[in-house]
Design an enzyme around this catalytic site. Structure first.
Site, short mmCIF file in Angstrom:
data_model
loop_
_atom_site.label_atom_id
_atom_site.label_comp_id
_atom_site.label_asym_id
_atom_site.label_seq_id
_atom_site.Cartn_x
_atom_site.Cartn_y
_atom_site.Cartn_z
CG ASP A 142 9.47 -25.67 40.45
OD1 ASP A 142 9.28 -26.88 40.72
OD2 ASP A 142 8.62 -24.78 40.63
N GLY B 129 26.89 -21.80 35.21
CA GLY B 129 27.56 -21.15 36.33
C GLY B 129 28.49 -20.05 35.89
CB THR C 235 12.54 -28.54 29.84
OG1 THR C 235 13.37 -27.41 29.60
CG2 THR C 235 11.87 -28.96 28.55
N GLY D 286 25.68 -17.45 34.28
CA GLY D 286 26.73 -16.92 35.15
C GLY D 286 26.34 -15.73 35.99
CB ALA E 289 13.60 -23.64 32.63
CG ASN F 174 22.39 -32.53 28.72
OD1 ASN F 174 23.55 -32.81 28.45
ND2 ASN F 174 22.06 -31.57 29.57
NE ARG G 146 26.53 -38.11 32.23
CZ ARG G 146 27.77 -38.03 32.68
NH1 ARG G 146 28.55 -37.02 32.31
NH2 ARG G 146 28.24 -38.94 33.52
CB SER H 54 18.61 -29.22 26.40
OG SER H 54 19.28 -30.25 27.13
CB SER I 176 24.49 -22.87 37.88
OG SER I 176 23.92 -23.74 36.94
#
EC number: 1.3.5.2
Length: 362
Positions: A65, A266, A86, A295, A62, A175, A112, A173, A317
């Site tokens: 898209d 990543g 999300t 990763g 997620a 953020n 973020r 998350s 990522s």
């Protein structure tokens, strides 16, 4: 030979800010400019997890898209499944720009974004129009200004029940202020009770029981992992996704971008997320499905997640740096690794390095 996408990305796409480049990649997939991946199906990669059949264990995580614009195009790149979202009940713009940062030396991304998305209605309309039979999951979240976040997750279950192959409750998350508080045991128990009750109600009406996964953070204490495992088994949950982005900046080369707030994903996330994955596998036992994320950049790293206890793996990522050929390369590479290991199925290799990864530093 240098991959043509990498040349284009470094000289072309990387001239644009990350969010603009992301929009361009979505547009390219929509238009059919990105060619489909030609993969010979390998029955050794096929497995049934949480009642769903996956042609291969690699999924798109997620975050890419968000609004269900290109799920079928992503499946054509070679993914065995994809996850949209999300998605929150109401549209929201997310945090102010700039809010995505490339750490090129580290092959990492800090974001973020803050659950920017077009809301339930827009995503539902697009998913309702899909004609393929691929596995498309729906990652659900809560609006930033919601007065009752648990109700938002329940609304997601009810809205998407007829179109989702599985659900992911994203409570990890970093953020959305306070969202990770839902990982605390009392809050998590209330969330899972409500979400699974809604799922069971919809299952009774429809005759279809859609699995529900929980996506957790890598920045957990041992006690936090204990609590999540206990609640996952008690309710019971259908599976875990380990893990979301991290707040850690340990070992990064790009110290300038490392100062940006947000979640890191990543290549640098691989070690931490894989260690947490193994610890969670130890806690929940052999039966509960786990999707490993963080990763994954090659067939070798995908297989290492499986060796550490994952049934399936996801990436996002690393495709920013490797391009749309990455999923196909990984799936083909997994077949080659099974040849090397003389394994009859990918499932045979699960947990084969569980003890090693469970002992690693988190």
């Amino acid at each position: 030979m240098i991959d043509p996408f990498k040349r284009l990305a470094r000289k072309g796409l990387f001239l644009f800010d990350p969010e603009t480049a992301h929009g361009m990649s979505i547009a390219a997939l929509k238009s059919g400019l990105v060619p489909a991946c030609q993969i010979t199906p390998d029955p050794r990669l096929r497995q049934t997890v949480a009642g769903l059949t996956f042609e291969n264990p690699l999924g798109m995580a997620a975050g890419y898209d968000k609004n269900a614009e290109v799920p079928e195009a992503l499946l054509r790149l070679g993914f065995g499944f994809t996850e949209i979202g999300t998605v929150t009940p109401r549209p929201q713009s997310g945090n102010p720009r700039p809010r995505i940062f490339r750490l090129v030396e580290d092959e990492a991304v800090i974001n973020r974004l803050g659950f920017n998305n077009e809301g339930h209605e827009a995503a539902f309309e697009r998913l309702s129009a899909l004609t393929g039979k691929g596995v498309v999951g729906v990652n659900i979240g809560a609006n930033k200004d919601s007065e009752d976040r648990i109700t938002d997750y329940v609304a997601g279950i009810r809205c998407f029940y007829s179109v989702a192959r599985y659900f992911t409750a994203n409570i990890s998350s970093p953020n959305t202020p306070g969202l990770r508080d839902l990982q605390a045991r009392e809050s998590l128990a209330a969330l899972l009770s409500a979400v699974l009750a809604a799922r069971d109600e919809m299952a009774e009406r429809s005759g279809r029981k859609i699995p529900v996964f929980l996506k957790i953070a890598p920045d957990l204490t041992e006690e936090g992992m204990d609590d999540i495992a206990a609640e996952a088994l008690a309710h019971p949950l259908d599976g875990l996704i380990v893990s979301n982005t991290t707040l850690s900046r340990e070992g990064l080369k790009d110290q300038r971008q490392a100062k940006e707030t947000g979640g890191l994903s990543g290549v640098p996330l691989f070690e931490k997320s894989t260690a947490v994955l193994a610890r969670m596998r130890k806690r929940v036992g052999a039966a509960l499905p786990i999707i490993g994320v963080g990763g994954v950049s090659s067939a070798e790293t995908a297989l290492e997640k499986i060796r550490a206890g994952a049934d399936l793996v996801q990436l996002y990522s690393c495709m920013v740096y490797e391009g749309p050929g990455l999923p196909g390369n990984i799936v083909r590479g997994l077949s080659g690794l099974l040849d090397r290991e003389k394994a009859g199925s990918i499932r045979e290799l699960r947990d084969s390095r569980l003890d090693y990864w469970a002992a690693r530093k988190v």
